[in-house]
Design a protein around this motif. Sequence first.
Motif, PDB file in Angstrom:
ATOM      1  N   LYS A 123       0.859  -1.185   0.000  1.00 23.80           N
ATOM      2  CA  LYS A 123       0.000   0.000   0.000  1.00 23.80           C
ATOM      3  C   LYS A 123       0.894   1.233   0.000  1.00 23.80           C
ATOM      4  CE  LYS A 123      -4.033   1.866   2.420  1.00 23.80           C
ATOM      5  NZ  LYS A 123      -4.890   1.751   3.630  1.00 23.80           N
ATOM      6  N   LYS A 124       0.790   2.050  -1.057  1.00 24.56           N
ATOM      7  CA  LYS A 124       1.742   3.137  -1.247  1.00 24.56           C
ATOM      8  C   LYS A 124       1.066   4.338  -1.895  1.00 24.56           C
ATOM      9  CE  LYS A 124       6.283   4.103  -3.340  1.00 24.56           C
ATOM     10  NZ  LYS A 124       7.369   3.578  -4.214  1.00 24.56           N
ATOM     11  N   ILE A 125       1.545   5.533  -1.561  1.00 23.22           N
ATOM     12  CA  ILE A 125       1.079   6.764  -2.195  1.00 23.22           C
ATOM     13  C   ILE A 125       1.923   7.006  -3.442  1.00 23.22           C
ATOM     14  CG2 ILE A 125       0.791   9.253  -1.930  1.00 23.22           C
ATOM     15  CD1 ILE A 125       0.601   8.750   1.111  1.00 23.22           C
ATOM     16  N   VAL A 126       1.290   7.000  -4.610  1.00 22.74           N
ATOM     17  CA  VAL A 126       1.968   7.291  -5.874  1.00 22.74           C
ATOM     18  C   VAL A 126       1.185   8.423  -6.534  1.00 22.74           C
ATOM     19  CG1 VAL A 126       2.672   6.419  -8.125  1.00 22.74           C
ATOM     20  CG2 VAL A 126       2.829   4.941  -6.123  1.00 22.74           C
ATOM     21  N   SER A 127       1.639   9.652  -6.322  1.00 26.61           N
ATOM     22  CA  SER A 127       0.936  10.845  -6.802  1.00 26.61           C
ATOM     23  C   SER A 127       1.701  11.452  -7.967  1.00 26.61           C
ATOM     24  CB  SER A 127       0.787  11.852  -5.655  1.00 26.61           C
ATOM     25  OG  SER A 127       0.006  12.947  -6.052  1.00 26.61           O
ATOM     26  N   TRP A 128       1.056  11.548  -9.120  1.00 31.52           N
ATOM     27  CA  TRP A 128       1.689  12.051 -10.343  1.00 31.52           C
ATOM     28  C   TRP A 128       1.086  13.389 -10.765  1.00 31.52           C
ATOM     29  CZ3 TRP A 128       1.320   6.847 -13.554  1.00 31.52           C
ATOM     30  CH2 TRP A 128       2.288   5.953 -13.079  1.00 31.52           C
ATOM     31  N   ASP A 129       1.735  14.026 -11.727  1.00 30.92           N
ATOM     32  CA  ASP A 129       1.298  15.249 -12.405  1.00 30.92           C
ATOM     33  C   ASP A 129       1.848  16.498 -11.729  1.00 30.92           C
ATOM     34  OD1 ASP A 129       0.215  16.449 -14.593  1.00 30.92           O
ATOM     35  OD2 ASP A 129      -1.870  16.077 -14.092  1.00 30.92           O
ATOM     36  N   VAL A 130       1.546  17.681 -12.322  1.00 29.83           N
ATOM     37  CA  VAL A 130       2.238  18.908 -11.958  1.00 29.83           C
ATOM     38  C   VAL A 130       1.311  19.990 -11.391  1.00 29.83           C
ATOM     39  CG1 VAL A 130       4.061  18.529 -13.649  1.00 29.83           C
ATOM     40  CG2 VAL A 130       2.009  19.808 -14.324  1.00 29.83           C
ATOM     41  N   GLY A 131       0.009  19.800 -11.365  1.00 30.26           N
ATOM     42  CA  GLY A 131      -0.906  20.837 -10.909  1.00 30.26           C
ATOM     43  C   GLY A 131      -0.935  20.984  -9.404  1.00 30.26           C
ATOM     44  N   TYR A 132      -1.480  22.108  -8.952  1.00 28.82           N
ATOM     45  CA  TYR A 132      -1.678  22.357  -7.513  1.00 28.82           C
ATOM     46  C   TYR A 132      -3.144  22.195  -7.150  1.00 28.82           C
ATOM     47  CZ  TYR A 132      -1.823  24.717  -2.990  1.00 28.82           C
ATOM     48  OH  TYR A 132      -2.025  25.014  -1.660  1.00 28.82           O
ATOM     49  N   GLY A 133      -4.042  22.939  -7.792  1.00 26.74           N
ATOM     50  CA  GLY A 133      -5.452  22.867  -7.452  1.00 26.74           C
ATOM     51  C   GLY A 133      -6.116  21.584  -7.906  1.00 26.74           C
ATOM     52  N   TRP A 134      -5.592  20.979  -8.974  1.00 25.00           N
ATOM     53  CA  TRP A 134      -6.152  19.745  -9.523  1.00 25.00           C
ATOM     54  C   TRP A 134      -5.096  19.110 -10.414  1.00 25.00           C
ATOM     55  CZ3 TRP A 134      -8.614  18.859 -14.644  1.00 25.00           C
ATOM     56  CH2 TRP A 134      -9.228  17.585 -14.719  1.00 25.00           C
ATOM     57  N   ARG A 135      -5.175  17.789 -10.606  1.00 24.95           N
ATOM     58  CA  ARG A 135      -4.172  17.071 -11.401  1.00 24.95           C
ATOM     59  C   ARG A 135      -4.849  16.077 -12.337  1.00 24.95           C
ATOM     60  NH1 ARG A 135       0.623  15.814  -6.933  1.00 24.95           N
ATOM     61  NH2 ARG A 135       1.418  17.956  -6.854  1.00 24.95           N
ATOM     62  N   PRO A 136      -4.985  16.413 -13.620  1.00 25.00           N
ATOM     63  CA  PRO A 136      -5.651  15.504 -14.563  1.00 25.00           C
ATOM     64  C   PRO A 136      -4.973  14.143 -14.685  1.00 25.00           C
ATOM     65  CG  PRO A 136      -5.402  17.696 -15.520  1.00 25.00           C
ATOM     66  CD  PRO A 136      -4.613  17.690 -14.257  1.00 25.00           C
ATOM     67  N   ASN A 137      -3.638  14.095 -14.578  1.00 27.06           N
ATOM     68  CA  ASN A 137      -2.901  12.854 -14.784  1.00 27.06           C
ATOM     69  C   ASN A 137      -2.498  12.153 -13.492  1.00 27.06           C
ATOM     70  OD1 ASN A 137      -2.521  12.414 -17.747  1.00 27.06           O
ATOM     71  ND2 ASN A 137      -1.714  14.511 -17.620  1.00 27.06           N
ATOM     72  N   GLN A 141      -3.033   7.533  -7.672  1.00 26.67           N
ATOM     73  CA  GLN A 141      -3.521   7.925  -6.357  1.00 26.67           C
ATOM     74  C   GLN A 141      -4.902   8.570  -6.425  1.00 26.67           C
ATOM     75  OE1 GLN A 141      -2.229   7.235  -3.410  1.00 26.67           O
ATOM     76  NE2 GLN A 141      -3.928   8.247  -2.398  1.00 26.67           N
ATOM     77  N   GLN A 142      -5.123   9.434  -7.427  1.00 24.87           N
ATOM     78  CA  GLN A 142      -6.367  10.194  -7.555  1.00 24.87           C
ATOM     79  C   GLN A 142      -6.675  10.911  -6.248  1.00 24.87           C
ATOM     80  OE1 GLN A 142      -9.568   8.339  -9.771  1.00 24.87           O
ATOM     81  NE2 GLN A 142      -8.176   6.818 -10.647  1.00 24.87           N
ATOM     82  N   GLU A 143      -5.697  11.681  -5.813  1.00 20.79           N
ATOM     83  CA  GLU A 143      -5.752  12.356  -4.517  1.00 20.79           C
ATOM     84  C   GLU A 143      -6.752  13.508  -4.530  1.00 20.79           C
ATOM     85  OE1 GLU A 143      -2.629  14.792  -1.586  1.00 20.79           O
ATOM     86  OE2 GLU A 143      -1.980  13.929  -3.493  1.00 20.79           O
ATOM     87  N   GLU A 144      -7.473  13.665  -3.453  1.00 17.82           N
ATOM     88  CA  GLU A 144      -8.368  14.810  -3.303  1.00 17.82           C
ATOM     89  C   GLU A 144      -7.538  16.069  -3.073  1.00 17.82           C
ATOM     90  OE1 GLU A 144     -11.959  16.462  -0.386  1.00 17.82           O
ATOM     91  OE2 GLU A 144     -11.121  14.444  -0.092  1.00 17.82           O
ATOM     92  N   ARG A 145      -7.737  17.062  -3.921  1.00 19.25           N
ATOM     93  CA  ARG A 145      -6.969  18.301  -3.827  1.00 19.25           C
ATOM     94  C   ARG A 145      -7.785  19.376  -3.099  1.00 19.25           C
ATOM     95  NH1 ARG A 145      -1.938  17.252  -4.642  1.00 19.25           N
ATOM     96  NH2 ARG A 145      -1.564  19.419  -5.229  1.00 19.25           N
ATOM     97  N   GLY A 189     -14.369   4.651  -9.893  1.00 21.00           N
ATOM     98  CA  GLY A 189     -13.415   5.704  -9.574  1.00 21.00           C
ATOM     99  C   GLY A 189     -12.018   5.187  -9.348  1.00 21.00           C
ATOM    100  N   GLY A 190     -11.394   5.615  -8.258  1.00 24.74           N
ATOM    101  CA  GLY A 190     -10.011   5.245  -7.971  1.00 24.74           C
ATOM    102  C   GLY A 190      -9.810   3.826  -7.516  1.00 24.74           C
ATOM    103  N   GLU A 191     -10.893   3.048  -7.337  1.00 20.99           N
ATOM    104  CA  GLU A 191     -10.769   1.666  -6.891  1.00 20.99           C
ATOM    105  C   GLU A 191     -10.608   0.683  -8.052  1.00 20.99           C
ATOM    106  OE1 GLU A 191     -10.478   0.738  -3.751  1.00 20.99           O
ATOM    107  OE2 GLU A 191     -10.581   2.853  -3.193  1.00 20.99           O
ATOM    108  N   GLU A 192     -10.633   1.162  -9.272  1.00 19.74           N
ATOM    109  CA  GLU A 192     -10.532   0.290 -10.439  1.00 19.74           C
ATOM    110  C   GLU A 192      -9.141  -0.335 -10.542  1.00 19.74           C
ATOM    111  OE1 GLU A 192     -11.163   0.627 -15.295  1.00 19.74           O
ATOM    112  OE2 GLU A 192     -10.596   2.403 -14.123  1.00 19.74           O
ATOM    113  N   SER A 193      -9.089  -1.604 -10.924  1.00 19.09           N
ATOM    114  CA  SER A 193      -7.812  -2.251 -11.212  1.00 19.09           C
ATOM    115  C   SER A 193      -7.296  -1.738 -12.550  1.00 19.09           C
ATOM    116  CB  SER A 193      -7.993  -3.767 -11.258  1.00 19.09           C
ATOM    117  OG  SER A 193      -6.756  -4.408 -11.471  1.00 19.09           O
ATOM    118  N   ALA A 194      -6.042  -1.255 -12.577  1.00 19.35           N
ATOM    119  CA  ALA A 194      -5.535  -0.610 -13.792  1.00 19.35           C
ATOM    120  C   ALA A 194      -4.020  -0.714 -13.852  1.00 19.35           C
ATOM    121  CB  ALA A 194      -5.954   0.862 -13.829  1.00 19.35           C
ATOM    122  N   LEU A 195      -3.495  -0.641 -15.074  1.00 19.81           N
ATOM    123  CA  LEU A 195      -2.065  -0.505 -15.332  1.00 19.81           C
ATOM    124  C   LEU A 195      -1.791   0.936 -15.724  1.00 19.81           C
ATOM    125  CD1 LEU A 195      -1.250  -3.719 -17.409  1.00 19.81           C
ATOM    126  CD2 LEU A 195      -0.526  -3.223 -15.068  1.00 19.81           C
ATOM    127  N   ALA A 196      -0.759   1.534 -15.135  1.00 19.01           N
ATOM    128  CA  ALA A 196      -0.425   2.926 -15.423  1.00 19.01           C
ATOM    129  C   ALA A 196       1.079   3.034 -15.687  1.00 19.01           C
ATOM    130  CB  ALA A 196      -0.825   3.834 -14.269  1.00 19.01           C
TER     131      ALA A 196
END
Length: 425
Positions: A123-137, A141-145, A189-196
């Motif tokens: 179980k790990k936090i993997v947060s990607w992308d470059v935005g502050y208010g929101w991150r499309p990519n 993690q699909q973290e709540e901003r 949502g973020g619970e989907e099994s996926a390859l990234a």
Amino acid sequence: MRLRTFLPLAAATAALGLPALAQEVNGHWRGELRAHLDPRSANERGLLARADALSPGLAPPARSGATIDLGLRGQARSLAVDVLLRHERREGGDTDTTARFNELYASGPVPGVGDAWQFSAGKKIVSWDVGYGWRPNDVVQQEERRQLLSATAEGRPLLQLEHFGAESAWALVWVNPHHLHAPFSRTGGGEESALALRYYLRHGAADWHGFARWGEHTSGSVGAAFAWVASESLELHASWRFTQRHDGWRYGGPPGAAPSAANPWALATQGAATQWLLGFSWTNEQQLSLLGEAWHDGTALSDDHWSHWLQRCQGLLAAGRLAPAPLRTLHAANAAWQATPWRSPNLRRDNLFLRLAWQHEAWQPALDMLFTPRDAGRTWTASLAWQGDRLKLEAGLRHHGGPATALLAQLPLDRSGYLLASLAF
């Protein structure tokens, strides 16, 4: 994870000798004790307040409360742990004690291929992308901003393989492997099994990112992002993503103001969508900074959908006021169900965000605003923090407003705030 579930795990961990391992890696273990008050003020003109007025007790407002958090983070050999224990007390005397692992994973070099290749499992936090208010990519993690009170996110179960070069890096992630072939009710949502897949390249003053994702029911998506330090004071960033399918809220009830016997809103897999973000940050020598971002989220409900939503809300409330008592409760419940699609990263597709902050010695005041141009809704947030060597004091206040028809002006809370004291050890 409830405390009664966590305690046997904690005992087993202690028995396995993690305290002894912690002594071997002195300085890799740390903790934080946080206590915060969360005063809240209900929005009397909001949708849920009006539904509750039709049938008192149906949708009671969120209550103020107080919370104590104990966070412990560390690493012993190949095992990383981040555990949170929380005790909450709400108005009225209700209490809740919980515990969870924000992170619990093993990592290290891949055997036989050198240190450039690294693996992680758990179980790990993997947060990607470059935005502050929101991150499309932020597709893993699909973290709540834009949370009022920042907190460590809860990681997701995953398997990760990474390769690091001098100016580049690759990362391949299988997120939520335990949800493979699981029913949609458990994988939305973020619970989907996926390859990234993520590729990172540093070229001069610019960072470039490429993304690809394949979800079990949302199929494929691709994205790209960059962050460029244009000068000593100016930074520019952007992000773009296209997805073949997405999970979003769909209305399946009767038309108009006719009431439904059950919640007519459900999460469903829908068609293609585009998302993008443009932003900048500027900082001067006095550590005064300004951040601005504009973004479009094609997975949010369209303007036409929200127009029908508003008409239905108005019709249900008007009919409920004229209906006899038994039907009044049914209309009130349907009005409350109209709040279901608020559980989305963005309410409106188009958003503007500005944040002004100043770092002056130990003090940091900040003020930001989220604005939705389509309906002139706005959310103001102000905060003030003081940071000592180990002690941090912070306070913040958030207010939702705009015209009565604005979505942000319909939210359950008019104002919410916090008072925080935290001690690192």
